[in-house]
Write a protein that holds these residues in place. Sequence first.
Motif, mmCIF file in Angstrom:
data_model
loop_
_atom_site.group_PDB
_atom_site.id
_atom_site.type_symbol
_atom_site.label_atom_id
_atom_site.label_comp_id
_atom_site.label_asym_id
_atom_site.label_seq_id
_atom_site.Cartn_x
_atom_site.Cartn_y
_atom_site.Cartn_z
ATOM 1 N N ILE A 239 0.856 -1.190 0.000
ATOM 2 C CA ILE A 239 0.000 0.000 0.000
ATOM 3 C C ILE A 239 0.892 1.239 0.000
ATOM 4 N N LYS A 240 0.576 2.213 -0.822
ATOM 5 C CA LYS A 240 1.375 3.434 -0.841
ATOM 6 C C LYS A 240 1.031 4.279 0.379
ATOM 7 N N PRO A 241 2.019 4.545 1.248
ATOM 8 C CA PRO A 241 1.724 5.336 2.441
ATOM 9 C C PRO A 241 1.846 6.833 2.195
ATOM 10 N N ILE A 242 0.955 7.571 2.805
ATOM 11 C CA ILE A 242 1.026 9.040 2.840
ATOM 12 C C ILE A 242 0.922 9.423 4.312
ATOM 13 N N VAL A 243 1.758 10.316 4.757
ATOM 14 C CA VAL A 243 1.710 10.692 6.169
ATOM 15 C C VAL A 243 1.446 12.178 6.327
ATOM 16 N N GLY A 244 0.764 12.484 7.415
ATOM 17 C CA GLY A 244 0.442 13.876 7.701
ATOM 18 C C GLY A 244 -0.055 14.015 9.121
ATOM 19 N N ILE A 245 -0.682 15.129 9.397
ATOM 20 C CA ILE A 245 -1.175 15.428 10.743
ATOM 21 C C ILE A 245 -2.527 16.105 10.635
ATOM 22 N N ASP A 246 -3.443 15.684 11.472
ATOM 23 C CA ASP A 246 -4.748 16.339 11.607
ATOM 24 C C ASP A 246 -4.592 17.384 12.712
ATOM 25 N N PHE A 247 -4.439 18.651 12.325
ATOM 26 C CA PHE A 247 -4.206 19.721 13.294
ATOM 27 C C PHE A 247 -5.528 20.171 13.906
ATOM 28 N N ARG A 248 -5.608 20.102 15.230
ATOM 29 C CA ARG A 248 -6.847 20.476 15.910
ATOM 30 C C ARG A 248 -6.538 21.219 17.200
ATOM 31 N N ASN A 249 -7.492 22.000 17.636
ATOM 32 C CA ASN A 249 -7.494 22.557 18.982
ATOM 33 C C ASN A 249 -8.482 21.729 19.783
ATOM 34 N N GLY A 250 -7.958 20.821 20.610
ATOM 35 C CA GLY A 250 -8.836 19.852 21.263
ATOM 36 C C GLY A 250 -9.389 18.920 20.210
ATOM 37 N N VAL A 251 -10.725 18.891 20.075
ATOM 38 C CA VAL A 251 -11.330 18.086 19.017
ATOM 39 C C VAL A 251 -11.806 18.956 17.864
ATOM 40 N N ASP A 252 -11.593 20.261 17.975
ATOM 41 C CA ASP A 252 -12.059 21.196 16.941
ATOM 42 C C ASP A 252 -11.075 21.183 15.773
ATOM 43 N N PRO A 253 -11.484 20.686 14.580
ATOM 44 C CA PRO A 253 -10.538 20.562 13.472
ATOM 45 C C PRO A 253 -10.164 21.920 12.880
ATOM 46 N N CYS A 254 -8.893 22.074 12.530
ATOM 47 C CA CYS A 254 -8.409 23.286 11.854
ATOM 48 C C CYS A 254 -8.089 22.975 10.394
ATOM 49 N N PHE A 255 -7.184 22.020 10.178
ATOM 50 C CA PHE A 255 -6.838 21.584 8.822
ATOM 51 C C PHE A 255 -6.005 20.313 8.925
ATOM 52 N N VAL A 256 -5.923 19.601 7.811
ATOM 53 C CA VAL A 256 -5.079 18.412 7.707
ATOM 54 C C VAL A 256 -3.870 18.773 6.859
ATOM 55 N N GLY A 257 -2.665 18.453 7.365
ATOM 56 C CA GLY A 257 -1.454 18.652 6.584
ATOM 57 C C GLY A 257 -0.953 17.323 6.066
ATOM 58 N N LEU A 258 -0.634 17.254 4.764
ATOM 59 C CA LEU A 258 -0.105 16.029 4.154
ATOM 60 C C LEU A 258 1.288 16.304 3.611
ATOM 61 N N ALA A 259 2.231 15.417 3.924
ATOM 62 C CA ALA A 259 3.610 15.587 3.462
ATOM 63 C C ALA A 259 3.742 15.113 2.021
ATOM 64 N N LYS A 260 4.296 15.981 1.163
ATOM 65 C CA LYS A 260 4.555 15.568 -0.219
ATOM 66 C C LYS A 260 5.805 14.689 -0.289
ATOM 67 N N ASN A 261 6.696 14.897 0.676
ATOM 68 C CA ASN A 261 7.937 14.138 0.721
ATOM 69 C C ASN A 261 8.482 14.195 2.143
ATOM 70 N N ASN A 262 9.683 13.688 2.359
ATOM 71 C CA ASN A 262 10.255 13.655 3.701
ATOM 72 C C ASN A 262 10.493 15.059 4.259
ATOM 73 N N ASN A 263 10.870 15.984 3.385
ATOM 74 C CA ASN A 263 11.057 17.370 3.853
ATOM 75 C C ASN A 263 9.740 17.980 4.294
ATOM 76 N N GLY A 264 8.672 17.621 3.589
ATOM 77 C CA GLY A 264 7.353 18.115 3.974
ATOM 78 C C GLY A 264 6.918 17.560 5.318
ATOM 79 N N TYR A 265 7.262 16.289 5.564
ATOM 80 C CA TYR A 265 6.952 15.685 6.871
ATOM 81 C C TYR A 265 7.685 16.438 7.974
#
Length: 1002
Positions: free
Chosen positions: A56-82
């Motif tokens: 499976i092709k992996p993509i990694v990122g972070i679901d940025f939230r304040n508590g449970v309140d979602p702000c945005f999802v960040g996805l890494a295009k590459n290792n530098n992005g991570y």
Amino acid sequence: MYLNCHTYYSLRYGTISEVELLELAEKNQVQHLALTDINNTSAGLNFVRKAQEKGIKPIVGIDFRNGVDPCFVGLAKNNNGYQELNNFLSKHLHHNKKIESRAPVFNDACVIYPFEKVLQNKQDSFLEHEYIGISTKDLRRLPFTKILDYKDKLVVQQAVTFRNKRDFNAHRLLRAIDNNILLSKLSQSEEADSDEKMLPLDDLLSAFSEYRFILENTERLMGSCNIYFDFSEDRKPQNLVTYLGDAKKDEALLEELCQKGLPERYKHIKIDKVILDRLQKELDLIKKMGFVSYFLINWDIVSHARKQGFFYVGRGSGANSIVAYLLHITDVDPIELDLYFERFINLYRVNPPDFDIDFSWKDREAMTQYIFDRFPNVSLLGTYVTFQEKGVVRELGKVFGLPKEEIDVLCDRKFNVSELDKVALLVIKYGQLLKGMPNYLSIHAGGILITQKPIHYFSATHLPPKGYPTTQFDMVIAEDVGLFKFDILSQRGLAKIEETLEIIAYNQPEEISSIDIHDVAQFKNDPNINKMVKSAQCMGCFYVESPAMRMLLKKLEVDNYLGLVAASSIIRPGVAKSGMMREYILRHRDPQRAKERAHPVMLSIMPETYGVMVYQEDVIKVAHYFADLTLGEADVLRRGMSGKFRSREEFQKVKDKFVDNCRNKGYKDTLIFEIWDQVASFAGYAFAKGHSASYAVESYQTLFLKAYYPFEYMVAVLNNGGGFYSAEFYIHEARMLGAEIHSPCINKSFMGNCIYGKEIYLGYMYLRDLEGKVVERIITERTTNGPFLSLTNFLDRVYISIEQLSILIRIDAFAFTGVNKHELLWQAHLSLSKNTKLDHPKLFNASHQHFEIPKLYATDLEMAFTQLELMGFTLCSPFNILAEPPSNDNGKRDLEAYLGKNIDIYGYLVTVKNTRTHQGTRMNFATLVDQHGEVFDTVLFPPIAAKYFFRGRGIYRFYGKVVSEFGFLSIEVIKMKKQDYIPDPRYADMKTSALRQNSDNK
């Protein structure tokens, strides 16, 4: 198509592991998958590792939230992005900053804003790397919003948090636990949407069939994301690559340091071919494996410690290395001990050897700070605190609103399932589901990472109370990716050595120059020290003072360093559990037994331990020589047993090969599985031989100090938290050694214990109700203006309340005045009122009135009970306050005469160990002090343990049979009874006075 997936590392929110998430993707034919845990990257590396294995092709990122309140999802295009995403998250976690609704500009990461948030924030402009996430639920509203105008920005954002209804229920329970509220009070805003499930790919495509451009945008975005970490067997270490900035210079420095270390370490021994060949062999392999900088960094750390005068002990598999010995990383000579080179390092081993460097608990913080200041890219290693059975049942019980009594019953498992109500059954059911899930992030006991790349290349960091950046992954994941920790640990044993030398310097200044605490070779050959070991007179000494260790030393008749090295490992649960501890003792006492009982191959592999596996490297030896596994396979076996190795499939393959190879060699199954069970029983508990040797070195250092400077050493033991026993027992031991013990004194004592000649004054630390600020005032005033002359003089110079002063008077801290403490208490109460202010200094000494105080007396018995009240123990023998004097004076010295017979004996309880037999029934081992101050041991087998109970500290009368096992005498208890103390005379006198007064009034 799934760009927003959560695991249970979305702490107290998600419910499945990263592996279960990938299995779910496989089941639903998903070939590209993004892991985006909420403000967390704990699962990132293992997700990439496992995704590669599953195709499976992996993509990694972070679901940025304040508590449970979602702000945005960040996805890494590459290792530098991570790394960019990790930098951003770490900055907010370190400073507890709120995440803004608009993301920063990332160079190598893209951002997905939730549909609902775009509407709320009325966002109408988007940068090239920004997108809008649309879920299947959002499709109903999409045609009626302006968001449809941003066709090239829309992507599928179907969040995945659950597999089924049970997961959703578990999620709600986790949210209630996190908010510390009843489940019935949980707000819907604190929960995820119950639709956050993974649909089969065809169903998802069908849902978006009217919006092909959204699917195309999503495919394009996923195609632009590529993350890679090397998890292959021949991966390169990711630690700091060079120490001096140049690999050749590093190699030259390492060789130079080894050549310098040879005459220092072998000043009493000829440096022969064996030593030089071993050194060259190690140096060649260290260079080949790329571990030069790893050794030099450890050398730098211990060199700084030596410059600061800090004590340390180097342990771990690295103690098998002559290079480590020459660099002073360890004090263990692998030539002397014939330490197995392949346990230290081998060509099949991708990770460097372990160096566990122990510092005094007082010095570790300074060493940690030095490492952070000295090297680039430093972080502490994280670990996960998981939900454990009792803890999670307690949490769920609270969430469901059960009363404490019912929760206690469930925690203690004292119930019949058939009698539980519906709510209690839910607690049990979901307790099993949540058990083992991560609860919160913590810090590894001593692991520090020093990396070539910034640590945020691999993980975000959080900032625990310790104040140092800490990874969000643990040591197993770190090793998977080639990050090898430096273990900087602390222990109190080293502080005891360090403080003993400081005490000797002021108590016997003429002695200190003649002490070389590092001259362990001298200690090993000291007959006085070896006599202490053989007789197990080791109270207070590192690793050899426990009842179990004292018993083992007696049984083995250990009287030398090598014997102590073996004993240090034999005592470990792995050897004991396999039954090989007993077998080792039998073969040690009768070497002929080894020839009769041991398999010839086992005896040839391990002649010095009579064919018994004692050390960790024995696992490698047996696997390699007995079962013909390669050294690499043998190391897989060892790591699998230690619990540090994650691949159970690979471990199973090695086990199968172990069995097959043995069968091919003609061994019978009974023998094969007997040996395998011995190997398996080690289960991570056995020590490497070098590790045991390091412990034995420290044991000999403490034994030397106790043998020749017993009073100073016992004071240091007390001041550093004691050891296996309570402070009371170490005070007793000091008295038995000839010290004179005094209660805290205004003119002599400090917060800790101190010594003047052979007189030990207890510290204020034992007065549980005495305030620290009062102690500080007393010591400051005494240091500045000299000793106190009287109570009046003390009151003129120290601001103190009547309550605090009463504690000092009652414990006899004013004994130097020669005035009875009752008279002093009267004087104190007449001089101070309860409203005395402590905030303002006196400008002038008060004028003191003289009162006629009646002559009062204090008895030793009253003093004993006052000490018991204020310090928790008495300074007199507890036998002095028995209601009925002992009917005999039997003690340890009489056990031999009663061997095989029953004895009636009294003992003051020192410690008791509760354990269980293989059948699960309770039994006890207790250590006690007899009337003469000597220690003896008892055992209560299950039938007796079921009938009699130890009810706290005090004196017990025992009747039992004296038995001997390999020369160690103990008492098998038949019956026992706790003895009563006399009534507290302080209150008994008050009762007598009250009765007399009532009689007079009549």
